[in-house]
Design a protein around this motif. Structure first.
Motif, PDB file in Angstrom:
ATOM      1  N   GLY A 159      10.385  -6.876   5.787  1.00 46.29           N
ATOM      2  CA  GLY A 159      11.161  -8.087   5.606  1.00 46.29           C
ATOM      3  C   GLY A 159      10.880  -9.139   6.661  1.00 46.29           C
ATOM      4  O   GLY A 159      11.454 -10.228   6.622  1.00 46.29           O
ATOM      5  N   GLN A 160       9.989  -8.843   7.578  1.00 46.67           N
ATOM      6  CA  GLN A 160       9.649  -9.770   8.648  1.00 46.67           C
ATOM      7  C   GLN A 160       8.214 -10.243   8.466  1.00 46.67           C
ATOM      8  O   GLN A 160       7.273  -9.613   8.921  1.00 46.67           O
ATOM      9  N   GLY A 161       8.069 -11.355   7.771  1.00 45.69           N
ATOM     10  CA  GLY A 161       6.737 -11.908   7.571  1.00 45.69           C
ATOM     11  C   GLY A 161       6.240 -11.724   6.155  1.00 45.69           C
ATOM     12  O   GLY A 161       6.882 -11.119   5.301  1.00 45.69           O
ATOM     13  N   GLY A 162       5.077 -12.281   5.910  1.00 49.21           N
ATOM     14  CA  GLY A 162       4.466 -12.203   4.593  1.00 49.21           C
ATOM     15  C   GLY A 162       3.113 -12.873   4.604  1.00 49.21           C
ATOM     16  O   GLY A 162       2.582 -13.243   5.654  1.00 49.21           O
ATOM     17  N   ALA A 163       2.555 -13.037   3.412  1.00 45.61           N
ATOM     18  CA  ALA A 163       1.219 -13.622   3.295  1.00 45.61           C
ATOM     19  C   ALA A 163       1.085 -14.376   1.989  1.00 45.61           C
ATOM     20  O   ALA A 163       1.755 -14.069   0.999  1.00 45.61           O
ATOM     21  N   LEU A 164       0.221 -15.354   2.010  1.00 42.45           N
ATOM     22  CA  LEU A 164      -0.068 -16.186   0.841  1.00 42.45           C
ATOM     23  C   LEU A 164      -1.567 -16.144   0.580  1.00 42.45           C
ATOM     24  O   LEU A 164      -2.365 -16.214   1.516  1.00 42.45           O
ATOM     25  N   VAL A 165      -1.939 -16.038  -0.693  1.00 43.81           N
ATOM     26  CA  VAL A 165      -3.342 -16.027  -1.099  1.00 43.81           C
ATOM     27  C   VAL A 165      -3.532 -17.080  -2.184  1.00 43.81           C
ATOM     28  O   VAL A 165      -2.768 -17.127  -3.151  1.00 43.81           O
ATOM     29  N   LEU A 166      -4.541 -17.923  -2.031  1.00 47.85           N
ATOM     30  CA  LEU A 166      -4.875 -18.919  -3.053  1.00 47.85           C
ATOM     31  C   LEU A 166      -6.382 -18.934  -3.254  1.00 47.85           C
ATOM     32  O   LEU A 166      -7.142 -19.089  -2.284  1.00 47.85           O
ATOM     33  N   LEU A 167      -6.824 -18.771  -4.497  1.00 48.25           N
ATOM     34  CA  LEU A 167      -8.239 -18.822  -4.851  1.00 48.25           C
ATOM     35  C   LEU A 167      -8.450 -19.847  -5.954  1.00 48.25           C
ATOM     36  O   LEU A 167      -7.629 -19.961  -6.863  1.00 48.25           O
ATOM     37  N   ASP A 168      -9.550 -20.562  -5.884  1.00 53.96           N
ATOM     38  CA  ASP A 168      -9.967 -21.472  -6.949  1.00 53.96           C
ATOM     39  C   ASP A 168     -11.337 -21.011  -7.411  1.00 53.96           C
ATOM     40  O   ASP A 168     -12.338 -21.186  -6.705  1.00 53.96           O
ATOM     41  N   GLY A 169     -11.380 -20.391  -8.581  1.00 57.59           N
ATOM     42  CA  GLY A 169     -12.647 -19.912  -9.099  1.00 57.59           C
ATOM     43  C   GLY A 169     -13.594 -21.055  -9.420  1.00 57.59           C
ATOM     44  O   GLY A 169     -13.177 -22.097  -9.932  1.00 57.59           O
ATOM     45  N   VAL A 170     -14.859 -20.864  -9.106  1.00 56.53           N
ATOM     46  CA  VAL A 170     -15.875 -21.895  -9.319  1.00 56.53           C
ATOM     47  C   VAL A 170     -16.415 -21.766 -10.739  1.00 56.53           C
ATOM     48  O   VAL A 170     -17.012 -20.746 -11.097  1.00 56.53           O
ATOM     49  N   GLU A 229      -8.728 -20.177 -13.965  1.00 55.27           N
ATOM     50  CA  GLU A 229      -9.633 -19.531 -13.019  1.00 55.27           C
ATOM     51  C   GLU A 229      -9.073 -19.497 -11.600  1.00 55.27           C
ATOM     52  O   GLU A 229      -9.699 -18.959 -10.696  1.00 55.27           O
ATOM     53  N   ASP A 230      -7.884 -20.090 -11.391  1.00 53.39           N
ATOM     54  CA  ASP A 230      -7.215 -20.002 -10.098  1.00 53.39           C
ATOM     55  C   ASP A 230      -6.472 -18.671  -9.986  1.00 53.39           C
ATOM     56  O   ASP A 230      -6.183 -18.006 -10.984  1.00 53.39           O
ATOM     57  N   PHE A 231      -6.154 -18.301  -8.755  1.00 52.34           N
ATOM     58  CA  PHE A 231      -5.317 -17.130  -8.472  1.00 52.34           C
ATOM     59  C   PHE A 231      -4.406 -17.489  -7.313  1.00 52.34           C
ATOM     60  O   PHE A 231      -4.846 -18.121  -6.348  1.00 52.34           O
ATOM     61  N   ALA A 232      -3.141 -17.094  -7.400  1.00 53.43           N
ATOM     62  CA  ALA A 232      -2.223 -17.319  -6.290  1.00 53.43           C
ATOM     63  C   ALA A 232      -1.222 -16.179  -6.213  1.00 53.43           C
ATOM     64  O   ALA A 232      -0.794 -15.642  -7.237  1.00 53.43           O
ATOM     65  N   SER A 233      -0.854 -15.821  -4.991  1.00 49.23           N
ATOM     66  CA  SER A 233       0.167 -14.791  -4.795  1.00 49.23           C
ATOM     67  C   SER A 233       0.862 -15.024  -3.469  1.00 49.23           C
ATOM     68  O   SER A 233       0.311 -15.623  -2.547  1.00 49.23           O
ATOM     69  N   VAL A 234       2.099 -14.536  -3.392  1.00 46.14           N
ATOM     70  CA  VAL A 234       2.851 -14.490  -2.145  1.00 46.14           C
ATOM     71  C   VAL A 234       3.367 -13.074  -1.995  1.00 46.14           C
ATOM     72  O   VAL A 234       4.014 -12.540  -2.902  1.00 46.14           O
ATOM     73  N   GLY A 235       3.047 -12.439  -0.887  1.00 47.19           N
ATOM     74  CA  GLY A 235       3.496 -11.077  -0.622  1.00 47.19           C
ATOM     75  C   GLY A 235       4.389 -11.031   0.598  1.00 47.19           C
ATOM     76  O   GLY A 235       4.124 -11.710   1.595  1.00 47.19           O
ATOM     77  N   GLY A 287      -8.437 -11.657  -5.483  1.00 49.31           N
ATOM     78  CA  GLY A 287      -7.077 -12.009  -5.095  1.00 49.31           C
ATOM     79  C   GLY A 287      -6.184 -10.802  -4.937  1.00 49.31           C
ATOM     80  O   GLY A 287      -5.367 -10.730  -4.010  1.00 49.31           O
ATOM     81  N   GLY A 288      -6.335  -9.835  -5.833  1.00 55.59           N
ATOM     82  CA  GLY A 288      -5.537  -8.615  -5.714  1.00 55.59           C
ATOM     83  C   GLY A 288      -5.854  -7.853  -4.446  1.00 55.59           C
ATOM     84  O   GLY A 288      -4.947  -7.363  -3.752  1.00 55.59           O
ATOM     85  N   ALA A 289      -7.151  -7.767  -4.129  1.00 53.36           N
ATOM     86  CA  ALA A 289      -7.549  -7.071  -2.898  1.00 53.36           C
ATOM     87  C   ALA A 289      -7.032  -7.798  -1.666  1.00 53.36           C
ATOM     88  O   ALA A 289      -6.550  -7.176  -0.708  1.00 53.36           O
ATOM     89  N   LEU A 290      -7.092  -9.124  -1.672  1.00 55.11           N
ATOM     90  CA  LEU A 290      -6.611  -9.887  -0.528  1.00 55.11           C
ATOM     91  C   LEU A 290      -5.101  -9.774  -0.362  1.00 55.11           C
ATOM     92  O   LEU A 290      -4.596  -9.678   0.765  1.00 55.11           O
ATOM     93  N   THR A 291      -4.373  -9.792  -1.457  1.00 56.13           N
ATOM     94  CA  THR A 291      -2.917  -9.636  -1.372  1.00 56.13           C
ATOM     95  C   THR A 291      -2.558  -8.303  -0.735  1.00 56.13           C
ATOM     96  O   THR A 291      -1.682  -8.232   0.140  1.00 56.13           O
ATOM     97  N   ASP A 292      -3.228  -7.249  -1.161  1.00 54.49           N
ATOM     98  CA  ASP A 292      -2.976  -5.920  -0.607  1.00 54.49           C
ATOM     99  C   ASP A 292      -3.324  -5.870   0.878  1.00 54.49           C
ATOM    100  O   ASP A 292      -2.511  -5.447   1.717  1.00 54.49           O
ATOM    101  N   LEU A 293      -4.512  -6.348   1.232  1.00 55.42           N
ATOM    102  CA  LEU A 293      -4.976  -6.225   2.609  1.00 55.42           C
ATOM    103  C   LEU A 293      -4.160  -7.074   3.577  1.00 55.42           C
ATOM    104  O   LEU A 293      -3.852  -6.630   4.695  1.00 55.42           O
ATOM    105  N   THR A 294      -3.806  -8.288   3.193  1.00 52.27           N
ATOM    106  CA  THR A 294      -3.107  -9.164   4.126  1.00 52.27           C
ATOM    107  C   THR A 294      -1.668  -8.725   4.373  1.00 52.27           C
ATOM    108  O   THR A 294      -1.118  -8.983   5.445  1.00 52.27           O
ATOM    109  N   VAL A 295      -1.075  -8.051   3.402  1.00 46.78           N
ATOM    110  CA  VAL A 295       0.315  -7.601   3.564  1.00 46.78           C
ATOM    111  C   VAL A 295       0.389  -6.208   4.157  1.00 46.78           C
ATOM    112  O   VAL A 295       1.253  -5.918   4.991  1.00 46.78           O
ATOM    113  N   SER A 296      -0.514  -5.315   3.751  1.00 48.29           N
ATOM    114  CA  SER A 296      -0.402  -3.918   4.168  1.00 48.29           C
ATOM    115  C   SER A 296      -1.072  -3.623   5.506  1.00 48.29           C
ATOM    116  O   SER A 296      -0.714  -2.657   6.183  1.00 48.29           O
ATOM    117  N   LEU A 297      -2.052  -4.445   5.897  1.00 48.40           N
ATOM    118  CA  LEU A 297      -2.770  -4.207   7.151  1.00 48.40           C
ATOM    119  C   LEU A 297      -2.568  -5.416   8.063  1.00 48.40           C
ATOM    120  O   LEU A 297      -3.453  -6.262   8.229  1.00 48.40           O
TER     121      LEU A 297
END
Length: 266
Positions: free
Chosen positions: A33-44, A22-28, A65-75
């Motif tokens: 090439g300058q910067g990135g983002a990390l997303v971590l979710l723990d489903g309840v 139920e966890d989710f994790a990603s690194v974008g 998690g998919g929406a957050l990965t997209d938003l934090t990297v693209s915007l």
């Protein structure tokens, strides 16, 4: 993963083989090439009974998690609180027609976000996952949302009371569920890029190394992950859980929990 600019390690393990994680994790990484983002979710994990939703917790964490990965990297100009608010709204829209999103046990998750650029490191923590930041001199600082930990254990004994009085309520604790406004409740901050050399984030299943078994403090935990690896930490937690046959440390908690660790050298 390794580039000329950074190295990352990600380990995620379900509570038991054959059960969904139920966890989710990603690194974008930013396209520049300058910067990135990390997303971590723990489903309840909900208790037995109705949740008002036809979807599973993994469905929810995957969509959020998919929406957050997209938003934090693209915007990159959108603050993390706004990114979380938008991601919650988009996920809610995806099942609002079929599900009762007002139910207190509608699918939900803890959230950790971190985003870095050449100028700054931004972070957001909502509920009981942990973010650890290491400075160039080796100092490790934990960024935590400790509202759940501050509640008396007696207040958490009844799921019905938690849902009625504490879950996503003032004076209680907050998780990402269906209300975008919860993003404003998160613990947030911004640091100059030069003040952060590396970071790690853990769901509470992995953070048991510190919080349940007392193998060390947060700084010790970070150093273990850096030197011995995220896989070692998760394996050690599993060893400690199996050894606690008398429930000295685990008490009424479930024997195993989903455990996820993400480490990044910036």
């Amino acid at each position: 993963m390794q580039t000329d600019r950074m190295r990352t390690e990600l380990v995620s393990e379900p509570s038991s083989p054959g059960l969904p994680n139920e966890d989710f994790a990603s690194v974008g990484l930013a396209a520049s090439g300058q910067g990135g983002a990390l997303v971590l979710l723990d489903g309840v994990t909900p208790p037995r009974g109705a949740s008002g939703c036809r979807h599973s917790v993994p469905w929810f964490t995957a969509h959020l998690g998919g929406a957050l990965t997209d938003l934090t990297v693209s915007l990159l100009d959108v603050p993390l609180t706004e990114a979380l608010s938008r991601a919650i709204a988009a996920t809610a829209d995806a099942h609002a027609v079929t599900c009762d999103l007002s139910h207190p046990r509608t699918p939900q998750a803890t959230v950790v976000l971190a985003r870095w650029s050449p100028e700054a490191v931004e972070y957001l923590v909502l509920s009981d996952s942990a973010l650890l930041l290491e400075s160039p001199d080796g100092t490790v600082t934990a960024r935590l949302d400790d509202r759940l930990a501050r509640l008396p254990r007696s207040a958490l004994a009844s799921a019905a009371r938690v849902d009625a009085e504490l879950r996503n309520k003032e004076g209680g604790f907050f998780t990402a569920a269906a209300d975008p406004a919860v993003a404003a409740r998160a613990v947030t901050g911004v640091l100059p890029r030069g003040e952060v050399r590396a970071l790690a984030t853990l769901t509470d299943g992995a953070a048991r190394w510190v919080e349940t078994f007392g193998e060390g403090d947060w700084a010790d935990c970070f150093r273990v992950v850096r030197k011995q690896g995220a896989r070692w930490l998760v394996d050690r937690v599993r060893e400690l859980e199996r050894a606690d046959t008398g429930r000295r440390f685990l008490g009424r908690a479930k024997t195993h929990d989903d455990a996820t660790v993400v480490y990044a050298e910036l």
